[in-house]
Design an enzyme around this catalytic site. Sequence first.
Site, PDB file in Angstrom:
ATOM      1  N   PRO A  21       0.810  -1.347   0.025  1.00 46.37           N
ATOM      2  CA  PRO A  21      -0.067   0.058  -0.020  1.00 46.37           C
ATOM      3  C   PRO A  21       0.851   1.171   0.012  1.00 46.37           C
ATOM      4  O   PRO A  21       1.877   1.282   0.705  1.00 46.37           O
ATOM      5  CB  PRO A  21      -0.745  -0.003   1.445  1.00 46.37           C
ATOM      6  CG  PRO A  21       0.071  -1.021   2.146  1.00 46.37           C
ATOM      7  CD  PRO A  21       0.660  -1.914   1.276  1.00 46.37           C
ATOM      8  N   TYR A 182       0.386   4.429  13.535  1.00 44.33           N
ATOM      9  CA  TYR A 182      -1.146   4.920  13.421  1.00 44.33           C
ATOM     10  C   TYR A 182      -1.769   4.349  14.685  1.00 44.33           C
ATOM     11  O   TYR A 182      -1.464   3.626  15.371  1.00 44.33           O
ATOM     12  CB  TYR A 182      -1.687   4.570  12.046  1.00 44.33           C
ATOM     13  CG  TYR A 182      -0.931   5.491  10.837  1.00 44.33           C
ATOM     14  CD1 TYR A 182      -0.698   6.591  11.067  1.00 44.33           C
ATOM     15  CD2 TYR A 182       0.022   4.786   9.975  1.00 44.33           C
ATOM     16  CE1 TYR A 182       0.223   7.483  10.074  1.00 44.33           C
ATOM     17  CE2 TYR A 182       0.726   5.426   9.042  1.00 44.33           C
ATOM     18  CZ  TYR A 182       0.784   6.770   9.256  1.00 44.33           C
ATOM     19  OH  TYR A 182       1.565   7.559   8.232  1.00 44.33           O
ATOM     20  N   ARG A 230      -1.545  -5.493   8.762  1.00 41.81           N
ATOM     21  CA  ARG A 230      -0.263  -5.061   8.726  1.00 41.81           C
ATOM     22  C   ARG A 230       0.298  -4.775  10.216  1.00 41.81           C
ATOM     23  O   ARG A 230      -0.459  -3.834  10.935  1.00 41.81           O
ATOM     24  CB  ARG A 230       0.015  -3.943   7.911  1.00 41.81           C
ATOM     25  CG  ARG A 230       1.404  -3.880   7.307  1.00 41.81           C
ATOM     26  CD  ARG A 230       1.521  -2.925   6.074  1.00 41.81           C
ATOM     27  NE  ARG A 230       2.419  -3.261   5.281  1.00 41.81           N
ATOM     28  CZ  ARG A 230       3.114  -2.664   4.479  1.00 41.81           C
ATOM     29  NH1 ARG A 230       3.018  -1.115   4.515  1.00 41.81           N
ATOM     30  NH2 ARG A 230       4.245  -2.930   3.744  1.00 41.81           N
TER      31      ARG A 230
HETATM   32  C1  LIG Z   1       5.089   6.509  -1.319  1.00 37.23           C
HETATM   33  C2  LIG Z   1       4.873   5.603  -0.242  1.00 37.23           C
HETATM   34  C3  LIG Z   1       3.534   5.580   0.617  1.00 37.23           C
HETATM   35  C4  LIG Z   1       3.275   4.503   1.445  1.00 37.23           C
HETATM   36  N1  LIG Z   1       2.053   4.464   1.900  1.00 37.23           N
HETATM   37  C5  LIG Z   1       1.723   3.529   2.625  1.00 37.23           C
HETATM   38  C6  LIG Z   1       0.537   3.080   3.152  1.00 37.23           C
HETATM   39  O1  LIG Z   1      -0.429   3.825   2.704  1.00 37.23           O
HETATM   40  N2  LIG Z   1       0.242   2.170   4.188  1.00 37.23           N
HETATM   41  C7  LIG Z   1       1.405   1.526   4.616  1.00 37.23           C
HETATM   42  O2  LIG Z   1       1.103   0.548   5.328  1.00 37.23           O
HETATM   43  N3  LIG Z   1       2.872   1.635   4.229  1.00 37.23           N
HETATM   44  C8  LIG Z   1       3.109   2.525   3.294  1.00 37.23           C
HETATM   45  N4  LIG Z   1       4.160   3.010   2.930  1.00 37.23           N
HETATM   46  C9  LIG Z   1       5.282   1.983   3.290  1.00 37.23           C
HETATM   47  C10 LIG Z   1       5.305   0.745   2.137  1.00 37.23           C
HETATM   48  O3  LIG Z   1       4.211   0.062   1.960  1.00 37.23           O
HETATM   49  C11 LIG Z   1       6.705  -0.069   2.486  1.00 37.23           C
HETATM   50  O4  LIG Z   1       6.275  -0.833   3.598  1.00 37.23           O
HETATM   51  C12 LIG Z   1       7.931   0.473   2.734  1.00 37.23           C
HETATM   52  O5  LIG Z   1       8.191   1.485   1.603  1.00 37.23           O
HETATM   53  C13 LIG Z   1       9.074  -0.508   2.518  1.00 37.23           C
HETATM   54  O6  LIG Z   1       8.920  -1.035   1.523  1.00 37.23           O
HETATM   55  P1  LIG Z   1      10.173  -0.877   0.170  1.00 37.23           P
HETATM   56  O7  LIG Z   1      11.535  -0.914   0.662  1.00 37.23           O
HETATM   57  O8  LIG Z   1       9.682  -2.081  -0.834  1.00 37.23           O
HETATM   58  O9  LIG Z   1       9.582   0.436  -0.190  1.00 37.23           O
HETATM   59  C14 LIG Z   1       4.346   3.868   1.965  1.00 37.23           C
HETATM   60  C15 LIG Z   1       5.811   3.942   1.263  1.00 37.23           C
HETATM   61  C16 LIG Z   1       5.934   4.987   0.339  1.00 37.23           C
HETATM   62  C17 LIG Z   1       7.166   4.798  -0.567  1.00 37.23           C
END
Ligand SMILES: Cc1cc2nc3c(=O)[nH]c(=O)nc-3n(C[C@H](O)[C@H](O)[C@H](O)COP(=O)(O)O)c2cc1C
Length: 354
Positions: A21, A182, A230
């Site tokens: 997400p 949150y 999550r």
């Molecule tokens: C632009 C952006 C928005 C995010 N929004 C959410 C979100 O809405 N809900 C959530 O649980 N994590 C959110 N995250 C965290 C990501 O889901 C993920 O857990 C985190 O970026 C680590 O994974 P990655 O290394 O593959 O980016 C967000 C991350 C990014 C970069």
Amino acid sequence: MLFSPIKISNLEIPNRIVVAPMCQYSAVDGVMTDWHTQHLMQLGYSGAGLVMIEATAVERIGRITHHCVGLYNDFCKKSLKETLQKAKSVATSTTTFGIQLAHAGRKASTQRPWEGRKSLTEEQDPWSTISASSIPFDDHWHIPHSMTKKDIERVKMKFVQAAIMSMEIGFDLIEIHGTHGYLLHQFLSSISNKRTDEYGGSLENRMRFPLEVFSDVKAALPEGFPLGMRITGTEWEQDGINESEALIFAQNLQKIGCHYLCVSSGGNTPNPKIPIGPHYQVHLATIMKKNTDMVIRAVGMITDPVNADKLLLRQEADMIAMARAFLSNPRWVWDAAKVLKYDIPVPPQYARRL
Ligand SMILES: Cc1cc2nc3c(=O)[nH]c(=O)nc-3n(C[C@H](O)[C@H](O)[C@H](O)COP(=O)(O)O)c2cc1C
């Protein structure tokens, strides 16, 4: 393994790759815009088995910013339904879509990341925030109201209403946001929860609100509807949620019918000491994988398809989620399929790609 199918409850997911997400901070009063349409259509045909829609606020004051998506009225519901239909129209028939339901609690009423990510100022139309206790996230952040029993009941009902709307919209799966500092996380952590009633103190009491939210949502959905959370594997703080508290919470979720977990970390304190690096959260997922029977999703700097495949083969997790990798390369899955010599369907319009 990466391209093998998996089931979450009765939902068949064609592969183990999940678009995590990602808030886009591009909605207008909770309603999705054209930005979401292009974003989710693009990810819809990415080839990922499961595409998660961003944190979606179950009530207006539960939005992080003025621009977060919500699901608290018919306008929000209509926009989510139309956007989902568009994303599905370009995805393969087996691609599944989930929604993450959230409440920001004390981290609500803030600026968008690119506007500073601080609490909204008086000129920016701030709103009053709520949390387990009246403890702000950081200096100069809004001081939240400690939730009354009435607030607790209202927020539980809002989660239930949003879950029912999600099902009516046509989502295949629902995820409750229990991490990143949150509201549900704020209750679980002794750093942010200093209550003296049955919702604070012991771990059993701190777990009560998130578990109640989960079981109320579960009870409102049809039998077997795919539902997960999550969670926080650790807060990376001396006195915060650690791996053993997280595991007890996970085991309690399993007892009340949780189908899957996505294991993340941190977010409830301003400066946690996180050893950022490739796969830095995978060990937290593995603890859940070894000690529970739920489907376990790992996330956090997983970007290399061979290593992603290996972690699944080693049974460190059942699925992998990626966020930023999809932002830099929405064709990650197609490229991974080439690397792992696996044939996957791509839209015929793009079949002549290199
Ligand atoms: C632009 C952006 C928005 C995010 N929004 C959410 C979100 O809405 N809900 C959530 O649980 N994590 C959110 N995250 C965290 C990501 O889901 C993920 O857990 C985190 O970026 C680590 O994974 P990655 O290394 O593959 O980016 C967000 C991350 C990014 C970069």
